[in-house]
Design a protein around this motif. Structure first.
Motif, PDB file in Angstrom:
ATOM      1  N   HIS A  54      -4.963   4.404 -15.865  1.00  0.00           N
ATOM      2  CA  HIS A  54      -5.986   3.452 -15.441  1.00  0.00           C
ATOM      3  C   HIS A  54      -6.186   2.405 -16.533  1.00  0.00           C
ATOM      4  N   ARG A  55      -6.570   1.219 -16.153  1.00  0.00           N
ATOM      5  CA  ARG A  55      -7.012   0.203 -17.112  1.00  0.00           C
ATOM      6  C   ARG A  55      -8.401   0.555 -17.613  1.00  0.00           C
ATOM      7  N   ASP A  56      -8.675   0.297 -18.894  1.00  0.00           N
ATOM      8  CA  ASP A  56     -10.011   0.508 -19.408  1.00  0.00           C
ATOM      9  C   ASP A  56     -10.905  -0.653 -18.971  1.00  0.00           C
ATOM     10  N   SER A  57     -12.202  -0.384 -18.857  1.00  0.00           N
ATOM     11  CA  SER A  57     -13.161  -1.387 -18.414  1.00  0.00           C
ATOM     12  C   SER A  57     -13.557  -2.318 -19.556  1.00  0.00           C
ATOM     13  N   CYS A  58     -13.882  -3.578 -19.207  1.00  0.00           N
ATOM     14  CA  CYS A  58     -14.299  -4.535 -20.235  1.00  0.00           C
ATOM     15  C   CYS A  58     -15.639  -4.166 -20.853  1.00  0.00           C
ATOM     16  N   ALA A  59     -16.414  -3.313 -20.170  1.00  0.00           N
ATOM     17  CA  ALA A  59     -17.733  -2.922 -20.670  1.00  0.00           C
ATOM     18  C   ALA A  59     -17.698  -1.617 -21.456  1.00  0.00           C
TER      19      ALA A  59
END
Length: 483
Positions: free
Chosen positions: A139-144
């Motif tokens: 998964h991509r990590d979240s910007c937050a």
């Protein structure tokens, strides 16, 4: 040791890694924390990296069922490699173990990964890379996420999501779900890594190598392009992104016992790297020195050097910068597995060389000094053309704060640079001068001088211990050798 670039530079690198923006956006949870971990280190040469081991097919238990874990690491020309098993199905990636940085990253894409000024590795078939499209659990990590904020070195938690393109409305409501924007991460020697933060399953072995534990949603950098960094890195610093931090061990500790360089290219032996409670047991006879905290780089491991003894002669007084920090946070001696040789500041470094020259009476090998760049090389006599010449060169002892001393073994300061000839072998001092002793750490204790030494990082008591040890025997006792 790594230093993050500022946000403007990071944004400029966006175009370099834009091709990596192909993962779906999904919500992510924090990884569970095991209690203890044992990893391992194994030798080989950089010119011919060893083949990576097959993924484990052993039985699995919940993290709460197993307290200790093991993995083998491999010694290469300028560091130690750890094999990380990441993804579903597992992909085994060999990366450097580095106590001088936090981020764990791997080259991504067999064909798309690009390393600038890495010609020495261009045709090396043993270089391992991670294929994101082959993992169903990535998964991509979240910007937050805190990791995204950390890797961008941002004092404002809204910066990464702003760079990702989130609207003001979603920023204010904290509802933006865009992925973490590409990052740029730099190292003290000038290397640069650009990539994106991803999450995937990390698999580690238990103390019993027949047991595998899964660490879900482990956060690491998926690098699309780098500068002078052809092989990935496992960060073992004290920051949130580091491998031991994500596994929940920064309140405990870890230890390593690096194999001597003579075991390079030997695939049958590993040096133990132990993480968790077991790393701190039975250390009554170990000499500990306080772990200093740098105001400039609080995530890394510093000790205070009080003196250096050459034979029975104490070198000129060590500058105070090697045991304390100035008002800006410069100073201290960094313990760094990612730096090969020990570095000392001037003029103290030259004073140590002067003491050695006054004691050693063997002829200088100035031609070797010219070829290698080392400052002190000697033609040392040897019997029967054997490099095992005994204690013909003076010992070197480091004296740290709290009366902790470390006597370097013969192979850890002067090292044979070539095969013996005519009953003589050329040995060079593997110390170097700090390039910029006024900024950052005043000195560095490199991995070469940590060979055949058990080094314990006791995070609970904020101290580092040193104990000379035959790491090959320790590895055999702990089951790190192949039979």
């Amino acid at each position: 040791m790594a230093i993050m670039l500022n946000n403007i530079t990071t944004f400029l690198f966006f175009l370099l890694v834009n091709s990596l923006l192909f993962y779906s956006i999904q919500s992510l949870a924090r990884p569970r924390n095991p209690n203890s971990l044992i990893l391992g280190l194994t030798p080989a040469s950089r010119a011919s990296l060893p083949t990576h081991p097959k993924a484990s097919t052993s039985s699995r238990k919940k993290l709460t069922d197993v307290l200790d874990m093991m993995e083998p690491l491999r010694e290469v020309r300028d560091g130690y490699l750890i094999s990380l098993s990441i993804g579903t199905p597992p992909q085994v990636i060999q990366v450097y173990m580095d106590t001088g940085s936090d981020l764990t990253w791997a080259p991504c894409g067999n064909l798309s990964f690009d390393c600038i000024e890495c010609d020495d590795y261009r045709n090396n078939r043993m270089m391992t890379s991670f294929s994101p499209s082959h993992s169903s659990s990535l998964h991509r990590d979240s910007c937050a996420s805190p990791f995204c904020i950390d890797v961008h070195s941002s004092g404002n938690p809204l910066d990464p999501c702003t760079m990702a393109g989130c609207s003001l409305s979603t920023l204010v409501k904290a509802t933006c779900s865009w992925p973490c924007p590409p990052f740029a991460y730099t190292y003290g020697a000038g290397g640069v890594v650009t990539g994106i933060l991803t999450r995937d399953t990390l698999r580690v072995h238990g103390r019993n190598l027949g047991v595998t534990q899964e660490i879900p949603r482990f956060c690491f950098g998926c690098a699309g392009s780098t500068y002078r960094e052809p092989i990935g890195i496992a960060g073992f610093g004290r920051g949130a992104l580091s491998l031991p931090s994500q596994l929940g061990f920064l309140r405990k500790g870890f230890s390593h016992c690096f194999l001597a360089f003579k075991y390079a290219n030997n695939p049958n032996i590993s040096s133990p790297l132990i993480i968790g409670d077991i790393a701190l047991t039975s250390k009554d006879d170990m000499q500990f020195t306080p772990m200093l905290k740098s105001p400039m780089y609080p995530n890394y491991y510093y000790v205070g050097l009080e003196a250096i003894t050459v034979g029975n002669v104490r070198a000129t007084e060590v500058p105070s910068s090697l045991r304390e920090f100035d008002s800006l946070g410069n100073g201290g001696m960094l313990v760094d597995s990612g730096t090969t040789y020990t570095h000392l500041p001037e003029p103290f470094y030259s004073q140590v060389l002067s003491v050695l020259r006054s004691i050693i009476n063997y002829p200088r090998a100035t031609d070797m000094e010219m070829r290698t760049g080392f400052d002190l090389c000697y033609k040392v006599p040897c019997q029967n053309n054997s490099i095992l010449t005994g204690d013909l060169l003076p010992s070197i002892t480091f004296h740290f704060l709290n009366n902790a001393s470390l006597v370097l073994s013969q192979g850890n300061h002067f090292y044979a640079m070539s095969a013996p000839s005519n009953s003589t072998v050329v040995k060079c001092l593997l110390f170097q001068s700090m390039d910029d002793g006024d900024y950052g750490p005043a000195g560095v204790l490199g991995s070469f001088q940590q060979q055949d030494v058990e080094v314990v990082y006791d995070m609970e008591k904020e101290r580092i211990g040193f104990r000379p040890m035959d790491c090959a025997s320790a590895a055999s006792f702990q089951g790190f050798n192949k039979t």
